[in-house]
Motif scaffolding. Structure first.
Motif, mmCIF file in Angstrom:
data_model
loop_
_atom_site.group_PDB
_atom_site.id
_atom_site.type_symbol
_atom_site.label_atom_id
_atom_site.label_comp_id
_atom_site.label_asym_id
_atom_site.label_seq_id
_atom_site.Cartn_x
_atom_site.Cartn_y
_atom_site.Cartn_z
ATOM 1 N N PRO B 295 -0.786 7.557 73.024
ATOM 2 C CA PRO B 295 0.023 6.632 73.892
ATOM 3 C C PRO B 295 0.290 7.201 75.202
ATOM 4 O O PRO B 295 0.485 6.286 76.203
ATOM 5 C CB PRO B 295 1.219 6.530 73.117
ATOM 6 N N ILE B 296 0.726 8.262 75.394
ATOM 7 C CA ILE B 296 1.080 8.808 76.616
ATOM 8 C C ILE B 296 -0.177 8.702 77.776
ATOM 9 O O ILE B 296 0.205 8.281 78.798
ATOM 10 C CB ILE B 296 1.469 10.244 76.578
ATOM 11 N N ARG B 298 -2.487 6.259 77.576
ATOM 12 C CA ARG B 298 -2.670 5.191 78.004
ATOM 13 C C ARG B 298 -1.522 4.598 78.673
ATOM 14 O O ARG B 298 -2.001 3.721 79.755
ATOM 15 C CB ARG B 298 -2.688 4.312 76.436
ATOM 16 N N ALA B 299 -0.447 4.898 78.628
ATOM 17 C CA ALA B 299 0.838 4.711 79.437
ATOM 18 C C ALA B 299 0.464 5.106 80.883
ATOM 19 O O ALA B 299 0.937 4.357 81.995
ATOM 20 C CB ALA B 299 2.038 5.412 78.969
ATOM 21 N N GLU B 301 -2.510 5.258 82.379
ATOM 22 C CA GLU B 301 -3.518 4.444 82.849
ATOM 23 C C GLU B 301 -2.965 3.102 83.166
ATOM 24 O O GLU B 301 -3.192 2.604 84.118
ATOM 25 C CB GLU B 301 -4.847 4.465 82.118
ATOM 26 N N ALA B 302 -1.816 2.808 82.179
ATOM 27 C CA ALA B 302 -1.308 1.211 82.490
ATOM 28 C C ALA B 302 -0.356 1.205 83.624
ATOM 29 O O ALA B 302 -0.432 0.669 84.383
ATOM 30 C CB ALA B 302 -0.446 1.142 81.212
ATOM 31 N N GLU B 305 -2.373 0.857 86.526
ATOM 32 C CA GLU B 305 -2.805 -0.455 86.654
ATOM 33 C C GLU B 305 -1.740 -1.447 87.247
ATOM 34 O O GLU B 305 -1.914 -2.166 88.142
ATOM 35 C CB GLU B 305 -3.569 -0.982 85.380
ATOM 36 N N ASP B 306 -0.647 -1.308 86.333
ATOM 37 C CA ASP B 306 0.500 -2.438 86.861
ATOM 38 C C ASP B 306 1.572 -1.715 86.521
ATOM 39 O O ASP B 306 2.186 -1.632 85.232
ATOM 40 C CB ASP B 306 0.180 -3.396 86.407
ATOM 41 N N CYS B 310 4.372 -2.269 82.954
ATOM 42 C CA CYS B 310 4.708 -1.406 82.052
ATOM 43 C C CYS B 310 6.105 -1.273 81.880
ATOM 44 O O CYS B 310 6.561 -1.076 80.600
ATOM 45 C CB CYS B 310 4.287 0.087 82.806
ATOM 46 N N VAL B 435 -11.170 -1.433 87.928
ATOM 47 C CA VAL B 435 -10.150 -0.399 87.507
ATOM 48 C C VAL B 435 -9.227 -0.182 88.969
ATOM 49 O O VAL B 435 -9.787 -0.005 89.988
ATOM 50 C CB VAL B 435 -10.763 0.901 87.232
ATOM 51 N N LYS B 436 -8.120 -0.442 88.494
ATOM 52 C CA LYS B 436 -7.091 -0.024 89.879
ATOM 53 C C LYS B 436 -7.061 1.546 90.462
ATOM 54 O O LYS B 436 -7.239 2.370 89.426
ATOM 55 C CB LYS B 436 -5.859 -0.485 89.522
#
Lengths: 276, 440
Positions: B295-296, B298-299, B301-302, B305-306, B310, B435-436
C-alpha cells in the motif's frame, strides 16, 4: 433534529476575505437517504462540500457526523485525510480526479489504503510477505473486483483509468470512493457530462448504493432528472443562503426556488402558478 | 524548429519560401551568435597586449553551413513527415523490443554476476563496473523519490554524503566495522531524509526542487566548514577497507587469501567490492519492487498522480511523502557508506551538485519509475561516458548529442511506460503519456 440524521450542518459560514460564499447555512442529511444540494451556479454548493470533506476550514459553524451507534465527530475539527479515514466521509470531484496512470483496479486498491496499511503491518510485515498480509491483499482485490463488476468495468480492470471513456471514469470514481467503505458519500455533480442512458445507469447505481450498502449520499447536481428521480430530500442554496429545504415534490413547486433558477422581474417574485 | 509539418504551406512554391525563410532566420541567429565567438579572436601580441583579429571568412562559412543545414533539416522533415514515436520506432521493432525487454533484465543480471569472472584480469573494467553499479544503486534510490512519489529532489547527493561521512567517522573514531556501520549509515541518512522532508512538505514542483538543491549544498558546506569533525576540505583518509565478514582482505597470515590457502592478489578486494555493491544494488531493487506492490508504494504513485484525490481517500500525505524521502535517502546512505569504504578517502569534492544532477539525469533518462530503465541508463551514462574517452575533448559534445537524440525519440525516458502493480487478468503496460510526472 431527528435521531436518524447522519449529517447535521449548523450555522455554517465560509468567507474568503470579504466574499461570503456560504452564510449561516443549516441543514441535515438523513441516514440511508439521498440528500441533494442544488442551486444556481455560484450558489456555494461546492464550498459546502469542501467544508464537509475538510478541504476548507469553515469560518463559523459546526458540521456533525453521527455514527450508527450514536457516537459523533465534529468534521470542522478534523483535517483533510482524517475525515475520510476516521469519520468515513468519501467524496468525488466535479472534474474527475482519478489516478490516470494507474489501472482501474489499482485505483480501487489505493482507496483501500488504510485497511491495507494496517494489514501490512505498516509495510514491515508486507515486505516479508507474511500470509496475513497476502490474505488481506486478496480480500482487497476481491472487493475491488466486485465493485468493478457492479459498475460494469470488470473487463477493463487492467486498463489505465485515463484511457476509459468519460462515463466509465465517473462510475469508477464513485466505486473508488465506495471502496473506502464510507458512511457518507459526497458526490459533486456525478451526472455532469453523461448522456441520458449513462445518467439512467447512474441513478440505478446510486439507488443501489443507498439500499445495499450502509451508505448515505449527499450530492450536488444540476441535472434535474437525476435530482428529482432519486433524491429523498433536497436543499436549495442561492448566494450562499438556504432558500428551500424539503421533499422533491415540494421543492419543484416552491416559488423561491423557481425564482432563483429563472430569475425575477424587477425583484418581484414570480407567482408559482404562472411558471409551472 | 518545433513547427510541425501540418503548419507547412500546402503548395510547393510557398513550401520553398517557408523553408528559405526558416533557413534565413537560422542564419541570422547564427550570425549574431558567431560574430563574436568566431568572427573576432583576441590574441596577445609580442609585448603581451591584447589585440584582436577578425576572421570573417570563417564566420561566413559557419553562417553558410547553418543556412544550408537548416534547408537540409527542413527537407528531411518534409520527406519524413510528422514526428511521432510510432514513426520513429516502427511497430515491428517495437514488438521485438518488447520481447527483448522481457529477457533483458535476467540477461543483465547474469552478465553482472559473471563480470568478475570474465574481466578478472582487467582491473580497469572491474573498477568501471563498480562505479556503474554505484550509480545504478543511487539511481534506484532516487527513483523512489522522483520516479514513484513524483517529488523532484535535486539534493540527493546530500544523503550519499551523509552515508559516506557516517561510515568514515564511525569507523575512524570508534573503530566500528563496515557491517556495523552500514545499517547506521542508512539510518542516519533516512533521518536526514525526514529532516529534509518536513520543511518541503508544502512545496511543489520548482519550489521543491530549489529547496532540495539548497539542502544538498547546505550539507556540503557544513562538511567543508566543520573542520574539527569532518576535516573540512582535507577530507577523511584512512577509512578502513571492508572485511569479508570479519576476515580482512590483506596479505598475511590472517588475511582472506591465507585462510583459503590461495596466493594473495589485490584483485580479490576489487572482486569482493564488486559483489558487495551488486548485492546492495539488488537489495535496493528488491525492496523497491516489493514496496511498489505494498500500500505504501501504491500511495506514492497515487500521490504522484493526484495529491488532492489521495487526501480525499484518507491517505496521510505527510507520512507518505516523508516515507518516500526516508527510503530514498536510506539507499543513498548505503551507497555512500560503500563509496567511503571503496575509496578509503572521502572529501566534500565528491559530493557536489554535479553528482545530484548526474543521478537525476540517470533517473529521467531511464524513465521515471522504471527499475530496468534506470539500470540501463546508469550503464549508458557512466559506461558510455568512458566509452567516448577516445573522443577526447569532443566527449561532452558526443554525449550531449546522444542525450538530445534520446530525448527526442523517447521523451519519457528509455522505458517510459508503467507496469501495473496488480492485475486481474492482463498485465498490460500503461502508456507513458498517461502516467503523470508529479509536481511534488
Amino acid at each position: 433534529m431527528s435521531g436518524n440524521d447522519i449529517l447535521a450542518v449548523e450555522h455554517l459560514s465560509m468567507r474568503f476575505g470579504g466574499i461570503v460564499a456560504v452564510n449561516d447555512l443549516s441543514f441535515t442529511a438523513q441516514r440511508n437517504r439521498i440528500t441533494a444540494l442544488i442551486g444556481p451556479n455560484g450558489a456555494g454548493k461546492t464550498t459546502v462540500f469542501n467544508c464537509i470533506t475538510g478541504f476548507y476550514k469553515p469560518t463559523e459553524g459546526s458540521i456533525r457526523l453521527t455514527r450508527e451507534d450514536g457516537g459523533f465527530r465534529q468534521l470542522e475539527r478534523l483535517n483533510d485525510f482524517r475525515i475520510s479515514k476516521l469519520a468515513k466521509v468519501a467524496r468525488t470531484f466535479q472534474n474527475i480526479r482519478l489516478f490516470p496512470g494507474m489501472t482501474a483496479l489499482e485505483n480501487l486498491m489505493v482507496a483501500q489504503h488504510n485497511v491495507l496499511m494496517r494489514a501490512s503491518g505498516f509495510t514491515l510485515l508486507g515486505l516479508l510477505g507474511l500470509p496475513t498480509w497476502r490474505a488481506a491483499e486478496r480480500d482487497a482485490i476481491e472487493r475491488a473486483r466486485s465493485w468493478l463488476d457492479r459498475i460494469g468495468l470488470l473487463d477493463r480492470a487492467d486498463d489505465a483509468a485515463g484511457n476509459l471513456p468519460y462515463g466509465d471514469q465517473r462510475r469508477l470514481e464513485i466505486a473508488r470512493a465506495m471502496c473506502t467503505e464510507p458512511a457518507l458519500l459526497c458526490l459533486d455533480e456525478p451526472a455532469a457530462g453523461l448522456n441520458a442512458r449513462e445518467s439512467a445507469a447512474l441513478n440505478e447505481l446510486l439507488l443501489a448504493i443507498r439500499d445495499d450498502y450502509d451508505t448515505s449520499i449527499l450530492l450536488i447536481e444540476h441535472d434535474m432528472s437525476v435530482v428529482m428521480e432519486i433524491s429523498d430530500h433536497i436543499v436549495v442554496l442561492d448566494y450562499g443562503v438556504k432558500i428551500a429545504d424539503g421533499a422533491p415534490r415540494a421543492i419543484r413547486d416552491d416559488p423561491k426556488v423557481i425564482a432563483a433558477y429563472l430569475g425575477t422581474g424587477d425583484g418581484e417574485e414570480i407567482v408559482a402558478e404562472g411558471v409551472s | 524548429m518545433t513547427a510541425p509539418s501540418s503548419q507547412l504551406p500546402a503548395t510547393h512554391s510557398s513550401g520553398i519560401a517557408f523553408i528559405l525563410k526558416k533557413a534565413f532566420i537560422s542564419a541570422c541567429v547564427a550570425l549574431i551568435l558567431f560574430s563574436l565567438m568566431i568572427g573576432i579572436r583576441t590574441l596577445p601580441n609580442e609585448s603581451g597586449q591584447l589585440t584582436y583579429v577578425t576572421r570573417f571568412p570563417q564566420l561566413a562559412a559557419m553562417v553558410a553551413i547553418v543556412f544550408g543545414g537548416s534547408i537540409v533539416v527542413e527537407l528531411l522533415r518534409l520527406w519524413w513527415g510528422p514526428v511521432d514515436t510510432a514513426r520513429v520506432i516502427p511497430p515491428s521493432i517495437q514488438s521485438a523490443l518488447d520481447f527483448g525487454g522481457r529477457l533483458i533484465a535476467p540477461a543483465l543480471l547474469i552478465f553482472a554476476l559473471l563480470v568478475p569472472v570474465i574481466f578478472y584480469q582487467q582491473r580497469y573494467i572491474l573498477d568501471l563496473a563498480i562505479l556503474v553499479l554505484t550509480y545504478v544503486m543511487l539511481g534506484w534510490g532516487l527513483n523512489v523519490v522522483v520516479g514513484l512519489a513524483g517529488l523532484l529532489d535535486l539534493g540527493y547527493v546530500a544523503f550519499y554524503a551523509v552515508g559516506a561521512y557516517s561510515y568514515a567517522l564511525l569507523a575512524t573514531n570508534f573503530g566500528l566495522g563496515f557491517w556495523e556501520c552500514l545499517p547506521l549509515a542508512g539510518l542516519l541518512a533516512a533521518c536526514w531524509g525526514v529532516m529534509l522532508g518536513f520543511p518541503v512538505l508544502r512545496l511543489r514542483g520548482d519550489y521543491l526542487a530549489i529547496v532540495t538543491l539548497a539542502f544538498g549544498e547546505i550539507i556540503r558546506l557544513v562538511i567543508v566548514n566543520w573542520q574539527d569533525l569532518t576535516g573540512g576540505p582535507n577530507g577523511i583518509s584512512g577509512i578502513p577497507r571492508p572485511t569479508f565478514f570479519g576476515i580482512p582482505l590483506v596479505p598475511g597470515d590472517n588475511g582472506f587469501a591465507a585462510k583459503l590457502g590461495i596466493p594473495f592478489s589485490p584483485t580479490h578486494r576489487i572482486v569482493f567490492l564488486f559483489y558487495l555493491i551488486l548485492a546492495l544494488a539488488l537489495l535496493t531493487n528488491w525492496v523497491t519492487i516489493r514496496l511498489r506492490r505494498l500500500p505504501i508504494g501504491r500511495a506514492w504513485e497515487a500521490l504522484r498522480e493526484d495529491e488532492v484525490a489521495c487526501r480525499a481517500l484518507g491517505i496521510n500525505i505527510t507520512t507518505t511523502k516523508l516515507s518516500a524521502f526516508a527510503i530514498g535517502a536510506m539507499f543513498g546512505g548505503f551507497a555512500g557508506a560503500f563509496f567511503a569504504t571503496r575509496q578509503g578517502f572521502i572529501s566534500p569534492e565528491s559530493f557536489t551538485f554535479q553528482e545530484s544532477a548526474l543521478v537525476l539525469a540517470i533517473v529521467v533518462l531511464g524513465g521515471m519509475g522504471s527499475q530496468l530503465g534506470v539500470a540501463l541508463s546508469a550503464f549508458a551514462m557512466i559506461g558510455g561516458f568512458e566509452l567516448f574517452r577516445g573522443f577526447d575533448q569532443y566527449r561532452m559534445l558526443v554525449f550531449g548529442i546522444a542525450m538530445v537524440l534520446l530525448m527526442v525519440w523517447r521523451p519519457r525516458g528509455l522505458i517510459g511506460h508503467r507496469a501495473p502493480t496488480v492485475f486481474l487478468e492482463h498485465n498490460r503496460a500503461i502508456a507513458a503519456d498517461l502516467v503523470k510526472e508529479g509536481r511534488g
